[in-house]
Design an enzyme around this catalytic site. Structure first.
Site, short mmCIF file in Angstrom:
data_model
loop_
_atom_site.label_atom_id
_atom_site.label_comp_id
_atom_site.label_asym_id
_atom_site.label_seq_id
_atom_site.Cartn_x
_atom_site.Cartn_y
_atom_site.Cartn_z
N CYS A 138 15.12 32.87 1.22
CA CYS A 138 14.44 33.27 -0.03
C CYS A 138 13.37 32.29 -0.61
CB CYS A 138 15.46 33.71 -1.15
SG CYS A 138 16.53 32.42 -1.54
N HIS A 257 13.30 33.22 -8.47
CA HIS A 257 13.22 31.61 -7.86
C HIS A 257 11.90 31.25 -8.25
CE1 HIS A 257 17.09 31.92 -6.17
NE2 HIS A 257 16.66 31.68 -4.82
#
Lengths: 351, 351
Positions: A138, A257
């Protein structure tokens, strides 16, 4: 479309979501429906623990099958997100049975024969008979989406990234644990004793803390997550010698994130020039206006598809160095969306 | 000891804490008492809003005086932490009245005639008749404590830092606001509408978010906080041309600032060699054992005096580059403790 002569419905493709009850699996189901991926039949698979229940797909209830015993015959695309061990055991079987596997785990990513794909960066890595295609980590995905336009225009010399990764990187269990320890803290239990057991997802209660560890440690002192960011970035961008360093950190955000990225380029590039490059770049949304306190944030990016970029500035002493801030929803572009985009790219080519 | 002939009690020094009711002021009072600083008389000063109340000092109640009208006659040390505007207005007056001012704001830090001091790094900057001594920015202090042993042993070429700064950097108001918006979020109000008003400390609700902004923006795109870290580091370390870049970020921690630091050195240095340097360094505590998941954390560092260092690793490709993680309590070493240490250094010299 199919390998080994599997049947394809006239109205679309048979798609299996493996790990359908997890945070990424749920997001895969939502994204397949949202984007109108041509699904003829949707199959949901999970571990024996979750099998027998049902999940929702586009308003219809689908029974969850036990991955251990489920057949992949007739399935065109299998999107795996059930952990590395289930992928290692069942993805090769799914390929044998005629599937294209798009695997969200780290199990096959660095295998030289396995394409590791971010469609905005290296769609050409998708070969004709791919078998297994790996979906990157990710944190890596959003970074390479951001770096690719800079690489093309000015060449990358060095990349240094520090991450601010949300609890959802550890799945729904990670989110639940963070919310639980936060409630305990607010109720006065600032020691969070219940979170120190061996059952917990994080090594320490994440409530109001910052943990400089994601995944396990290697002998070099780097974590596996940090090495994934380094090695996967090189592989996806086709820059085997690229100088990359990463420090991966868990922060108490629910979703998305964030990354503080410093990049040394082969040529000078102003913030304005970088803006122009990113304005035209696929998958990127700029959010960069200090005068109105506009910049990407974890909560702002949650639930969106873009890789958001802001805080773009040329180094005060180095004209070839840029600093910027990059945020993306780790469950969407960082996982489920990228996997569905890979499937879409294959469908587009075969149309 | 005193300048301009102020009286000194036989039993110690007269100390004024300006901004005594704030988060840093409270910490100054606690640290003066804890460390047994030789206080003859403690005076507490604050804005008119807080004047008239009392604070606790070592178990005794002290009346809070209005800074606007309070005299500094007879005061030996005045520790200012009430904001830049009160410092600009009253610190020169305090010096006129015979005080040594140790100022925790940014008002005088970059004045060429004002010493900017971290006692572990540049105690020699404290001149004999200092007038005002500036206490550096919280994020800067812990970084220079960590960098100094590396600078001495191997020379600094370049420093890149990304910070993870806690709510307490914005004072008690910042902590309260973060806890409030977190409670709202957990109660289901995930939009946190009340936090979007002009009264709020943070530009966005900090609950479960990550905000890449501390202090206001400059034309360069850098924030004032980032430029403070750059310029103050150069001044404290006496390296006027040092290549430093900073990205300053607010995270939902209550207390302690964390920093991901990459440093390019003039000579190769292994993680083990760096450990040896830091083991002997004043103010530093190593917490670095990946095998037991031991590393510094914001909650672990809160309430402690040290600059904690962990996650030390040599770059995988660059033998002259180290990456490490540095955490310290921003209200203690980052503010109140450093100010008291400056006073202690002056007392030591005059003993």
């Amino acid at each position: 479309m199919s390998q080994k002569g599997t049947q394809i419905s006239d109205s679309g493709y048979n798609v299996a979501v493996v790990g359908a009850t997890g945070a990424v699996g749920q997001e895969m189901l939502a994204i397949l429906a949202e984007r109108g991926f041509p699904v003829a039949r949707l199959r949901a698979m999970a571990s024996a623990r979750s099998a027998g229940g049902t999940i929702d797909f586009g308003g219809k209830s689908v029974q969850v099958e036990d991955l251990q015993t489920a057949s992949f015959e007739g399935v065109d695309f299998a999107l795996f997100s059930a952990g590395s061990t289930p992928s290692l055991e069942h993805a090769p079987r799914a390929v044998e049975q005629g599937c294209i596997v798009i695997d969200n785990t780290s199990a096959f990513r660095m295998n030289p024969d396995t394409p590791l794909v971010v469609p905005e960066v290296n769609p050409q890595a998708i070969v004709d008979q791919p078998g297994i295609i790996a979906n990157p980590n990710c944190s890596t995905i959003q970074m390479v989406v951001a770096l690719q336009p800079l690489a093309e225009a000015a060449g990358l010399e060095r990349v240094i990234v520090s991450t601010y990764q949300s609890a959802s990187g550890a799945g729904q269990k990670g989110i639940d644990e963070m919310l639980k320890t936060t409630r305990e803290y607010l109720d006065g239990d600032t020691e969070n004793p219940t979170a120190a057991s061996s059952d917990t997802t994080f090594a320490y209660p994440l409530a109001f803390d910052v943990l400089p560890q994601i995944d396990s440690f290697l002998d070099s002192g780097f974590t596996r997550e940090e090495v994934k960011m380094i090695e996967e970035t090189r592989k996806i961008m086709g820059l085997s010698g690229l100088d990359v360093a990463a420090t991966c950190v868990r922060v108490p955000a629910v979703r998305s994130h964030s990354e503080s990225i410093t990049v040394d380029l082969a040529k000078p590039l102003s913030a304005e020039q970088a803006h122009a490059l990113w304005s035209d770049a696929p998958g990127v949304s700029l959010l960069d206006d200090p005068s109105t306190l506009t910049y990407p944030r974890a909560r702002q990016a949650a639930g969106t598809d873009a890789t958001w970029i802001g805080r773009v500035r040329q180094d005060l002493g180095r004209p070839k160095t840029l600093h910027f801030w990059c945020v993306s929803d780790n469950l969407r572009k960082g996982a489920a969306l990228n996997a569905v985009q890979i499937a879409e790219e294959i469908v587009r080519r075969r149309a």
